[in-house]
Design a protein around this motif. Structure first.
Motif, short mmCIF file in Angstrom:
data_model
loop_
_atom_site.label_atom_id
_atom_site.label_comp_id
_atom_site.label_asym_id
_atom_site.label_seq_id
_atom_site.Cartn_x
_atom_site.Cartn_y
_atom_site.Cartn_z
N TYR A 20 0.82 -1.22 0.00
CA TYR A 20 0.00 0.00 0.00
C TYR A 20 0.86 1.27 0.00
O TYR A 20 0.68 2.15 0.83
CB TYR A 20 -0.97 0.00 1.20
N LEU A 21 1.80 1.31 -0.94
CA LEU A 21 2.67 2.47 -1.06
C LEU A 21 1.98 3.55 -1.87
O LEU A 21 0.96 3.31 -2.52
CB LEU A 21 3.98 2.07 -1.76
N GLY A 22 2.56 4.76 -1.85
CA GLY A 22 2.05 5.84 -2.69
C GLY A 22 1.71 7.08 -1.90
O GLY A 22 1.93 7.17 -0.69
N ILE A 23 1.17 8.06 -2.60
CA ILE A 23 0.80 9.33 -2.00
C ILE A 23 -0.55 9.15 -1.31
O ILE A 23 -1.51 8.68 -1.91
CB ILE A 23 0.73 10.44 -3.06
N LYS A 24 -0.61 9.52 -0.02
CA LYS A 24 -1.83 9.37 0.77
C LYS A 24 -2.59 10.69 0.88
O LYS A 24 -3.80 10.70 1.05
CB LYS A 24 -1.52 8.85 2.17
N ARG A 25 -1.89 11.82 0.85
CA ARG A 25 -2.52 13.14 0.90
C ARG A 25 -1.91 13.98 -0.22
O ARG A 25 -0.70 14.08 -0.33
CB ARG A 25 -2.27 13.83 2.25
N TYR A 26 -2.76 14.58 -1.04
CA TYR A 26 -2.30 15.32 -2.21
C TYR A 26 -2.13 16.80 -1.90
O TYR A 26 -2.56 17.28 -0.84
CB TYR A 26 -3.27 15.10 -3.37
N GLY A 27 -1.52 17.53 -2.81
CA GLY A 27 -1.28 18.95 -2.64
C GLY A 27 -2.57 19.72 -2.43
O GLY A 27 -3.56 19.49 -3.12
N GLY A 28 -2.57 20.60 -1.44
CA GLY A 28 -3.75 21.39 -1.14
C GLY A 28 -4.63 20.78 -0.06
O GLY A 28 -5.49 21.47 0.49
N GLN A 29 -4.45 19.51 0.24
CA GLN A 29 -5.25 18.87 1.27
C GLN A 29 -4.76 19.29 2.65
O GLN A 29 -3.56 19.47 2.88
CB GLN A 29 -5.21 17.35 1.16
N ALA A 64 -0.18 20.60 11.91
CA ALA A 64 -1.39 20.67 11.09
C ALA A 64 -1.22 21.77 10.05
O ALA A 64 -0.63 22.81 10.32
CB ALA A 64 -2.60 20.97 11.97
N GLY A 65 -1.69 21.51 8.84
CA GLY A 65 -1.57 22.51 7.78
C GLY A 65 -1.93 21.93 6.44
O GLY A 65 -2.55 20.86 6.33
N LYS A 66 -1.54 22.64 5.38
CA LYS A 66 -1.86 22.27 4.01
C LYS A 66 -0.63 21.64 3.35
O LYS A 66 0.48 22.15 3.49
CB LYS A 66 -2.31 23.51 3.25
N VAL A 67 -0.83 20.56 2.62
CA VAL A 67 0.26 19.86 1.94
C VAL A 67 0.66 20.62 0.68
O VAL A 67 -0.20 21.05 -0.09
CB VAL A 67 -0.17 18.42 1.57
N VAL A 68 1.98 20.78 0.49
CA VAL A 68 2.51 21.47 -0.69
C VAL A 68 3.60 20.60 -1.31
O VAL A 68 4.57 20.24 -0.63
CB VAL A 68 3.09 22.85 -0.32
N PHE A 69 3.43 20.24 -2.58
CA PHE A 69 4.46 19.52 -3.32
C PHE A 69 5.22 20.53 -4.17
O PHE A 69 4.62 21.42 -4.77
CB PHE A 69 3.84 18.46 -4.23
#
Length: 91
Positions: A20-29, A64-69
């Protein structure tokens, strides 16, 4: 008549569980502290501000905050950061 049941091939029957690898939370979430952002093998994504890295290279939020890639540096490394949410903006 055969005196033994057919055994089939003994080389079959083994398989590993999915990881279950991969991105769990995307940009802006928006994420809470401790939320897993990326599960990966190796550092495909590097930790940025307010992001920690576990022993298995899992990236997680420190606040806590917003995810940024983003892509940063001369080597164009993919980086994950957390943008803090202002207390005044939410109030």
């Amino acid at each position: 008549m055969a005196h033994k049941k057919a055994g089939g091939s003994t080389r079959n029957g083994r398989d590993s569980n999915p990881k279950y690898l991969g991105i769990k939370r995307y940009g802006g979430q928006v994420v809470n502290a401790g939320s897993i952002i990326v599960r990966q093998r190796g550092t495909r994504f590097h930790p940025g501000r307010y992001v920690g890295m576990g022993r298995d290279h899992t990236l997680y939020a420190l606040i806590a905050g917003k995810v940024v890639f983003a892509v940063k540096g001369p080597l164009k490394k993919r980086c994950v950061s957390i943008e803090p949410i202002d207390a005044e903006a939410t109030a």
